[in-house]
Motif scaffolding. Structure first.
Motif, PDB file in Angstrom:
ATOM      1  N   VAL A  42       0.839  -1.203   0.000  1.00  0.00           N
ATOM      2  CA  VAL A  42       0.000   0.000   0.000  1.00  0.00           C
ATOM      3  C   VAL A  42       0.870   1.248   0.000  1.00  0.00           C
ATOM      4  O   VAL A  42       0.589   2.211  -0.724  1.00  0.00           O
ATOM      5  CB  VAL A  42      -0.947  -0.008   1.222  1.00  0.00           C
ATOM      6  CG1 VAL A  42      -1.788   1.265   1.247  1.00  0.00           C
ATOM      7  CG2 VAL A  42      -1.847  -1.237   1.197  1.00  0.00           C
ATOM      8  N   ALA A  45       2.264   1.973  -3.435  1.00  0.00           N
ATOM      9  CA  ALA A  45       1.224   2.462  -4.344  1.00  0.00           C
ATOM     10  C   ALA A  45       0.859   3.914  -4.044  1.00  0.00           C
ATOM     11  O   ALA A  45       0.470   4.659  -4.946  1.00  0.00           O
ATOM     12  CB  ALA A  45      -0.012   1.576  -4.241  1.00  0.00           C
ATOM     13  N   HIS A 134      -4.881   2.363  -0.549  1.00  0.00           N
ATOM     14  CA  HIS A 134      -4.425   1.930  -1.874  1.00  0.00           C
ATOM     15  C   HIS A 134      -5.278   2.610  -2.945  1.00  0.00           C
ATOM     16  O   HIS A 134      -6.504   2.697  -2.815  1.00  0.00           O
ATOM     17  CB  HIS A 134      -4.536   0.413  -2.000  1.00  0.00           C
ATOM     18  CG  HIS A 134      -3.824  -0.145  -3.183  1.00  0.00           C
ATOM     19  ND1 HIS A 134      -4.296   0.005  -4.477  1.00  0.00           N
ATOM     20  CD2 HIS A 134      -2.653  -0.844  -3.287  1.00  0.00           C
ATOM     21  CE1 HIS A 134      -3.460  -0.584  -5.320  1.00  0.00           C
ATOM     22  NE2 HIS A 134      -2.457  -1.104  -4.621  1.00  0.00           N
TER      23      HIS A 134
END
Length: 201
Positions: A42, A45, A134
């Motif tokens: 996460v 990203a 995310h």
């Protein structure tokens, strides 16, 4: 457009991709560290792209940084799971009686903080070290729900973010107030403060 129906620990989001069940799970420091691999995914990203544009080395340092963060007394968080994987999280720790020193971040913050703001950044305040969702799970109301739950039992809380981060609009809509700007290395940061007795305008 999505619609979210929430309960105390779950939220069902309906979107063009179909319904998704999100589970909100409180976590102590050990439980946060146990999900480091999911959190690292996460983190990458969220912070590899502008405005953060973190380097590969900075992203690779996330696991060690997480260990250091979770070593703070009282460190804890809330993680959001979907299909068995963590897709969002917030974590931090109770502020101490004085501002910490000794790291580039701590020293830069302490040097930039106006005297009248310093008291609001210490106990009994909550330090929000990280809030991340995310990209594939954004626009579901997750960040707002996470932050609301995380600070709900505290008189005040603070966090730092990039001045051009999309989340700035969220913070300001929730009553978080911009206090001051500072720089750590190549990163420009802005500190936001939330106080329970200062509702959104």
């Amino acid at each position: 457009m999505s619609h979210v129906v929430s309960t105390s620990s779950h939220a069902v989001s309906t979107s063009p991709d179909g319904p998704r069940l999100y589970r909100y799970q409180p976590a102590d420091a050990a439980e946060v560290l146990a999900r480091e691999r999911d959190l690292h995914v996460v983190y990458r990203a969220c912070f590899a792209d502008p405005p953060w544009s973190e380097s590969e080395a900075q992203i690779a340092a996330f696991p060690q940084r997480l260990v250091e963060q979770m070593a703070h007394p009282g460190a804890h968080g809330i993680m959001v799971e979907c299909d068995g994987r963590v897709v969002a999280a917030v974590y931090g720790w109770p502020a101490g009686d004085v501002l910490p020193a000794g790291t580039a971040f701590d020293d830069a913050l302490a040097a930039a903080a106006p005297r009248h703001v310093v008291a609001a950044l210490t106990a009994p305040a909550l330090v929000v070290a990280e809030l991340m969702v995310h990209p594939a799970h954004r626009r579901q109301g997750i960040a707002r729900a996470l932050l609301t739950r995380y600070v709900s039992r505290w008189p005040r809380a603070w966090l730092c973010t990039h001045p051009q981060a999309p989340a700035v609009a969220l913070y300001e809509s929730m009553g978080w107030r911009r206090q001051f700007d500072f720089v750590v290395g190549e990163f420009s940061l802005v500190l936001y403060l939330w106080q329970a007795d200062h509702p959104p305008a």
